[in-house]
Design a protein around this motif. Sequence first.
Motif, PDB file in Angstrom:
ATOM      1  N   GLY A 202       4.063   0.566  -7.095  1.00 44.79           N
ATOM      2  CA  GLY A 202       2.708  -0.424  -7.323  1.00 44.79           C
ATOM      3  C   GLY A 202       1.617   0.589  -7.036  1.00 44.79           C
ATOM      4  O   GLY A 202       1.709   1.809  -6.697  1.00 44.79           O
ATOM      5  N   ASP A 203       0.095   0.043  -7.401  1.00 46.81           N
ATOM      6  CA  ASP A 203      -0.880   0.834  -7.357  1.00 46.81           C
ATOM      7  C   ASP A 203      -1.058   1.317  -5.705  1.00 46.81           C
ATOM      8  O   ASP A 203      -1.020   0.810  -4.856  1.00 46.81           O
ATOM      9  N   VAL A 204      -1.732   2.484  -5.769  1.00 47.05           N
ATOM     10  CA  VAL A 204      -2.079   3.029  -4.462  1.00 47.05           C
ATOM     11  C   VAL A 204      -3.294   2.524  -3.794  1.00 47.05           C
ATOM     12  O   VAL A 204      -4.359   2.085  -4.442  1.00 47.05           O
ATOM     13  N   GLN A 205      -3.248   2.200  -2.593  1.00 41.49           N
ATOM     14  CA  GLN A 205      -4.280   1.408  -1.940  1.00 41.49           C
ATOM     15  C   GLN A 205      -4.525   2.071  -0.549  1.00 41.49           C
ATOM     16  O   GLN A 205      -3.766   2.707   0.103  1.00 41.49           O
ATOM     17  N   VAL A 206      -5.908   2.433  -0.213  1.00 41.81           N
ATOM     18  CA  VAL A 206      -6.278   3.042   1.080  1.00 41.81           C
ATOM     19  C   VAL A 206      -7.212   2.159   1.788  1.00 41.81           C
ATOM     20  O   VAL A 206      -7.933   1.468   1.308  1.00 41.81           O
ATOM     21  N   ARG A 207      -6.870   1.818   3.016  1.00 43.08           N
ATOM     22  CA  ARG A 207      -7.566   0.897   3.986  1.00 43.08           C
ATOM     23  C   ARG A 207      -8.429   1.700   5.125  1.00 43.08           C
ATOM     24  O   ARG A 207      -7.275   2.383   5.868  1.00 43.08           O
ATOM     25  N   LEU A 208      -9.457   1.556   5.341  1.00 42.34           N
ATOM     26  CA  LEU A 208     -10.054   1.972   6.594  1.00 42.34           C
ATOM     27  C   LEU A 208     -10.192   0.960   7.312  1.00 42.34           C
ATOM     28  O   LEU A 208     -10.861   0.180   7.347  1.00 42.34           O
ATOM     29  N   GLU A 209      -9.723   1.380   8.751  1.00 43.63           N
ATOM     30  CA  GLU A 209      -9.579   0.327  10.077  1.00 43.63           C
ATOM     31  C   GLU A 209     -10.076   1.000  11.216  1.00 43.63           C
ATOM     32  O   GLU A 209     -10.020   1.952  11.468  1.00 43.63           O
ATOM     33  N   ARG A 210     -10.779   0.041  11.877  1.00 45.62           N
ATOM     34  CA  ARG A 210     -11.351   0.459  13.114  1.00 45.62           C
ATOM     35  C   ARG A 210     -10.211   0.299  14.295  1.00 45.62           C
ATOM     36  O   ARG A 210      -9.599  -0.563  14.394  1.00 45.62           O
ATOM     37  N   ASP A 211     -10.108   1.264  15.029  1.00 47.52           N
ATOM     38  CA  ASP A 211      -9.436   1.195  16.261  1.00 47.52           C
ATOM     39  C   ASP A 211     -10.105   1.730  17.521  1.00 47.52           C
ATOM     40  O   ASP A 211     -10.787   2.880  17.760  1.00 47.52           O
TER      41      ASP A 211
END
Length: 283
Positions: A98-107
Amino acid sequence: MGVLQRFERRLEGMVGLAFARIFKGKVHPAEIAKALQREATEQRKVMGEGRVLVPNVYEVRLGPTDYDNLAEWSEQLAAELADMVSEHVDDEGFQTFGDVQVRLERDEELHTGVFEVASHVADPRAGQRPQRFATDLDESWGGPVPGHDPAPPPPARPGLPPLPPLPSLRGQEPGGPSVVGRAGQRPGVTHVLVVDGPGTRHVLGAGSNVIGRGTEADIRLPDTGVSRKHVDVVLEGPVASVQDLGSTNGTLVNGRRVGRQPLSDGDVIRIGHSVLVYRQDGA
Protein backbone atom coordinates in the motif's frame (compact mmCIF):
# COMPACT_ATOMS: atom_id res chain seq x y z
CA MET A 1 20.65 14.90 -6.42
CA GLY A 2 19.84 12.46 -3.62
CA VAL A 3 16.50 11.81 -1.91
CA LEU A 4 17.31 13.96 1.14
CA GLN A 5 18.62 16.84 -0.96
CA ARG A 6 15.43 16.87 -3.04
CA PHE A 7 13.38 16.87 0.17
CA GLU A 8 15.40 19.78 1.57
CA ARG A 9 14.85 21.80 -1.62
CA ARG A 10 11.10 21.27 -1.34
CA LEU A 11 11.25 22.10 2.36
CA GLU A 12 12.98 25.42 1.62
CA GLY A 13 10.17 26.37 -0.74
CA MET A 14 7.56 25.35 1.82
CA VAL A 15 9.02 27.19 4.83
CA GLY A 16 10.34 30.23 2.99
CA LEU A 17 12.35 31.46 5.98
CA ALA A 18 15.81 30.88 7.42
CA PHE A 19 15.84 27.45 9.05
CA ALA A 20 18.01 28.70 11.91
CA ARG A 21 15.25 31.01 13.16
CA ILE A 22 12.41 28.49 12.86
CA PHE A 23 14.08 25.33 14.14
CA LYS A 24 16.65 26.72 16.58
CA GLY A 25 16.87 24.15 19.38
CA LYS A 26 13.83 22.28 18.04
CA VAL A 27 13.32 19.19 15.89
CA HIS A 28 14.45 19.86 12.32
CA PRO A 29 12.45 18.24 9.48
CA ALA A 30 15.72 16.98 7.97
CA GLU A 31 16.24 14.95 11.18
CA ILE A 32 12.79 13.42 10.77
CA ALA A 33 13.48 12.63 7.11
CA LYS A 34 16.72 10.82 7.90
CA ALA A 35 15.12 8.94 10.80
CA LEU A 36 12.30 7.75 8.53
CA GLN A 37 14.82 6.49 5.98
CA ARG A 38 16.63 4.61 8.73
CA GLU A 39 13.36 3.18 10.08
CA ALA A 40 12.37 1.85 6.65
CA THR A 41 15.78 0.26 6.14
CA GLU A 42 16.02 -1.23 9.64
CA GLN A 43 12.51 -2.72 9.50
CA ARG A 44 12.93 -4.36 6.08
CA LYS A 45 12.05 -8.02 5.81
CA VAL A 46 13.23 -10.35 3.05
CA MET A 47 10.24 -12.31 1.82
CA GLY A 48 9.91 -15.12 -0.72
CA GLU A 49 12.02 -14.94 -3.90
CA GLY A 50 14.31 -12.33 -2.35
CA ARG A 51 11.67 -9.60 -2.28
CA VAL A 52 12.16 -6.96 0.42
CA LEU A 53 9.14 -5.54 2.23
CA VAL A 54 9.19 -2.39 4.39
CA PRO A 55 6.46 -0.66 6.44
CA ASN A 56 4.04 1.67 4.70
CA VAL A 57 2.76 3.60 7.75
CA TYR A 58 5.10 5.77 9.85
CA GLU A 59 4.24 7.68 13.03
CA VAL A 60 6.44 10.57 14.16
CA ARG A 61 5.83 11.52 17.80
CA LEU A 62 6.80 15.06 18.77
CA GLY A 63 6.78 16.93 22.06
CA PRO A 64 4.30 19.82 22.51
CA THR A 65 6.77 22.58 21.56
CA ASP A 66 8.01 20.80 18.42
CA TYR A 67 4.52 19.76 17.37
CA ASP A 68 3.24 23.33 17.70
CA ASN A 69 6.32 24.65 15.89
CA LEU A 70 5.50 22.48 12.85
CA ALA A 71 1.72 22.83 13.07
CA GLU A 72 1.54 25.49 10.35
CA TRP A 73 3.06 23.10 7.80
CA SER A 74 2.11 19.75 9.39
CA GLU A 75 -0.17 18.51 6.60
CA GLN A 76 2.17 19.54 3.78
CA LEU A 77 5.22 18.34 5.70
CA ALA A 78 3.66 14.90 6.29
CA ALA A 79 2.95 14.62 2.55
CA GLU A 80 6.51 15.67 1.63
CA LEU A 81 7.94 13.17 4.12
CA ALA A 82 5.77 10.40 2.66
CA ASP A 83 7.01 11.27 -0.83
CA MET A 84 10.59 11.21 0.45
CA VAL A 85 10.13 7.76 1.99
CA SER A 86 8.55 6.51 -1.23
CA GLU A 87 11.55 7.75 -3.22
CA HIS A 88 13.89 6.03 -0.77
CA VAL A 89 11.90 2.79 -1.08
CA ASP A 90 12.09 2.96 -4.89
CA ASP A 91 15.80 3.80 -4.91
CA GLU A 92 16.64 0.87 -2.64
CA GLY A 93 14.43 -1.61 -4.53
CA PHE A 94 12.17 -2.17 -1.52
CA GLN A 95 8.42 -2.71 -1.73
CA THR A 96 5.43 -1.70 0.41
CA PHE A 97 1.96 -3.10 1.03
CA GLY A 98 0.00 0.00 0.00
CA ASP A 99 0.93 3.69 -0.28
CA VAL A 100 3.36 5.23 2.20
CA GLN A 101 1.76 7.37 4.91
CA VAL A 102 3.48 9.61 7.47
CA ARG A 103 1.60 10.90 10.51
CA LEU A 104 2.80 13.62 12.90
CA GLU A 105 1.50 13.02 16.42
CA ARG A 106 1.72 14.99 19.66
CA ASP A 107 3.30 13.33 22.71
CA GLU A 108 3.08 15.35 25.92
CA GLU A 109 5.91 13.37 27.53
CA LEU A 110 8.63 14.15 24.96
CA HIS A 111 11.04 17.00 25.57
CA THR A 112 11.76 19.73 23.04
CA GLY A 113 14.24 18.60 20.39
CA VAL A 114 13.48 14.90 20.90
CA PHE A 115 11.19 12.81 18.71
CA GLU A 116 10.36 9.14 18.20
CA VAL A 117 9.55 7.19 15.04
CA ALA A 118 7.49 3.99 14.84
CA SER A 119 6.20 2.08 11.83
CA HIS A 120 3.99 -0.80 10.79
CA VAL A 121 2.55 -2.48 7.73
CA ALA A 122 -1.14 -1.76 7.25
CA ASP A 123 -3.66 -3.20 4.84
CA PRO A 124 -4.47 -0.66 2.08
CA ARG A 125 -8.16 -0.79 2.93
CA ALA A 126 -9.27 1.66 5.62
CA GLY A 127 -10.00 0.13 9.00
CA GLN A 128 -7.88 -2.98 8.58
CA ARG A 129 -5.78 -4.02 11.56
CA PRO A 130 -2.02 -3.39 11.18
CA GLN A 131 -0.19 -6.59 10.32
CA ARG A 132 2.96 -7.81 12.01
CA PHE A 133 5.98 -8.86 9.99
CA ALA A 134 6.82 -12.08 11.83
CA THR A 135 3.45 -13.79 11.51
CA ASP A 136 0.69 -12.33 9.36
CA LEU A 137 2.88 -11.00 6.58
CA ASP A 138 5.18 -13.99 6.40
CA GLU A 139 2.12 -16.07 5.62
CA SER A 140 0.30 -13.55 3.44
CA TRP A 141 3.31 -12.83 1.26
CA GLY A 142 4.44 -16.43 0.99
CA GLY A 143 7.71 -15.93 2.87
CA PRO A 144 9.01 -18.53 5.35
CA VAL A 145 9.01 -17.86 9.05
CA PRO A 146 12.61 -18.11 10.32
CA GLY A 147 13.18 -21.27 12.36
CA HIS A 148 10.12 -23.08 11.04
CA ASP A 149 9.84 -25.79 8.43
CA PRO A 150 8.07 -24.75 5.23
CA ALA A 151 4.37 -25.55 5.32
CA PRO A 152 1.66 -25.55 2.68
CA PRO A 153 0.26 -22.08 2.06
CA PRO A 154 -2.71 -21.29 4.33
CA PRO A 155 -6.17 -20.86 2.90
CA ALA A 156 -7.18 -17.42 1.71
CA ARG A 157 -8.44 -15.18 4.49
CA PRO A 158 -11.98 -13.89 4.05
CA GLY A 159 -12.27 -10.14 3.68
CA LEU A 160 -8.66 -9.44 2.63
CA PRO A 161 -8.06 -7.92 -0.83
CA PRO A 162 -5.97 -9.76 -3.40
CA LEU A 163 -2.25 -9.13 -2.91
CA PRO A 164 -0.60 -6.85 -5.46
CA PRO A 165 2.07 -8.31 -7.75
CA LEU A 166 5.65 -7.65 -6.64
CA PRO A 167 8.19 -6.48 -9.23
CA SER A 168 11.69 -7.93 -9.17
CA LEU A 169 14.26 -6.05 -7.14
CA ARG A 170 16.47 -3.55 -8.88
CA GLY A 171 19.98 -4.72 -9.51
CA GLN A 172 19.01 -8.38 -9.12
CA GLU A 173 19.24 -10.95 -11.88
CA PRO A 174 16.49 -13.56 -12.04
CA GLY A 175 17.27 -16.25 -9.51
CA GLY A 176 20.21 -14.26 -8.16
CA PRO A 177 20.78 -13.14 -4.57
CA SER A 178 19.01 -10.15 -3.10
CA VAL A 179 21.11 -6.99 -2.83
CA VAL A 180 20.06 -4.52 -0.13
CA GLY A 181 21.75 -1.15 0.17
CA ARG A 182 24.05 0.85 -2.06
CA ALA A 183 27.45 0.24 -3.53
CA GLY A 184 30.53 1.24 -1.59
CA GLN A 185 31.81 4.76 -1.67
CA ARG A 186 33.59 5.85 -4.81
CA PRO A 187 37.01 7.48 -4.84
CA GLY A 188 37.29 11.27 -4.95
CA VAL A 189 34.62 11.88 -2.31
CA THR A 190 34.89 15.07 -0.23
CA HIS A 191 33.48 14.90 3.29
CA VAL A 192 31.70 18.11 4.29
CA LEU A 193 29.73 19.48 7.24
CA VAL A 194 27.14 22.11 6.33
CA VAL A 195 25.96 24.38 9.17
CA ASP A 196 22.22 24.88 8.82
CA GLY A 197 21.03 28.47 8.63
CA PRO A 198 24.10 30.27 7.29
CA GLY A 199 24.91 27.30 5.05
CA THR A 200 28.61 27.46 5.95
CA ARG A 201 30.54 24.48 4.55
CA HIS A 202 33.46 22.90 6.37
CA VAL A 203 35.54 20.32 4.53
CA LEU A 204 36.69 17.57 6.89
CA GLY A 205 40.35 16.66 6.99
CA ALA A 206 41.76 13.20 7.67
CA GLY A 207 41.74 12.32 11.36
CA SER A 208 40.22 14.54 14.05
CA ASN A 209 37.83 17.44 13.34
CA VAL A 210 36.78 18.91 16.68
CA ILE A 211 33.62 21.02 16.76
CA GLY A 212 32.93 23.37 19.65
CA ARG A 213 32.62 26.89 20.97
CA GLY A 214 36.21 27.26 22.18
CA THR A 215 39.20 28.68 20.35
CA GLU A 216 40.87 25.25 20.16
CA ALA A 217 38.04 23.76 18.08
CA ASP A 218 38.68 23.10 14.39
CA ILE A 219 35.11 24.18 13.59
CA ARG A 220 33.90 26.96 15.89
CA LEU A 221 30.21 27.57 16.53
CA PRO A 222 29.02 30.74 18.33
CA ASP A 223 26.40 28.78 20.26
CA THR A 224 26.09 28.99 24.05
CA GLY A 225 24.56 25.52 24.09
CA VAL A 226 27.73 24.04 22.58
CA SER A 227 30.65 22.99 24.80
CA ARG A 228 34.14 24.35 24.13
CA LYS A 229 35.09 20.94 22.73
CA HIS A 230 31.74 19.35 22.05
CA VAL A 231 32.13 16.64 19.42
CA ASP A 232 34.77 15.17 17.15
CA VAL A 233 34.07 14.03 13.61
CA VAL A 234 36.83 11.53 12.86
CA LEU A 235 37.61 10.78 9.22
CA GLU A 236 39.39 7.45 8.77
CA GLY A 237 39.76 6.54 5.11
CA PRO A 238 36.30 6.53 3.50
CA VAL A 239 34.43 6.48 6.85
CA ALA A 240 33.49 9.48 9.00
CA SER A 241 32.36 8.89 12.58
CA VAL A 242 30.96 11.29 15.14
CA GLN A 243 32.13 11.05 18.76
CA ASP A 244 30.79 13.10 21.66
CA LEU A 245 33.58 14.54 23.79
CA GLY A 246 31.76 14.46 27.12
CA SER A 247 29.72 17.56 26.26
CA THR A 248 27.26 19.08 28.71
CA ASN A 249 24.20 18.86 26.45
CA GLY A 250 25.12 15.75 24.45
CA THR A 251 25.12 15.04 20.72
CA LEU A 252 22.14 13.89 18.63
CA VAL A 253 22.38 12.21 15.24
CA ASN A 254 19.04 12.01 13.41
CA GLY A 255 17.25 12.60 16.70
CA ARG A 256 19.14 9.93 18.68
CA ARG A 257 21.67 10.68 21.41
CA VAL A 258 24.99 9.06 20.53
CA GLY A 259 28.41 8.43 21.99
CA ARG A 260 30.17 7.33 18.84
CA GLN A 261 28.56 6.44 15.53
CA PRO A 262 29.57 6.16 11.85
CA LEU A 263 27.96 8.73 9.58
CA SER A 264 26.25 8.32 6.24
CA ASP A 265 25.46 10.96 3.65
CA GLY A 266 22.66 13.26 4.82
CA ASP A 267 22.95 12.49 8.55
CA VAL A 268 21.85 15.41 10.73
CA ILE A 269 24.01 16.28 13.76
CA ARG A 270 22.49 18.48 16.45
CA ILE A 271 24.65 20.05 19.18
CA GLY A 272 23.27 22.79 21.40
CA HIS A 273 21.07 24.96 19.19
CA SER A 274 23.11 24.19 16.06
CA VAL A 275 22.29 21.74 13.28
CA LEU A 276 24.94 20.37 10.93
CA VAL A 277 24.36 18.12 7.93
CA TYR A 278 27.04 15.62 6.88
CA ARG A 279 27.57 15.42 3.13
CA GLN A 280 29.69 13.27 0.84
CA ASP A 281 30.26 15.49 -2.17
CA GLY A 282 31.05 13.57 -5.32
CA ALA A 283 29.54 10.33 -4.00
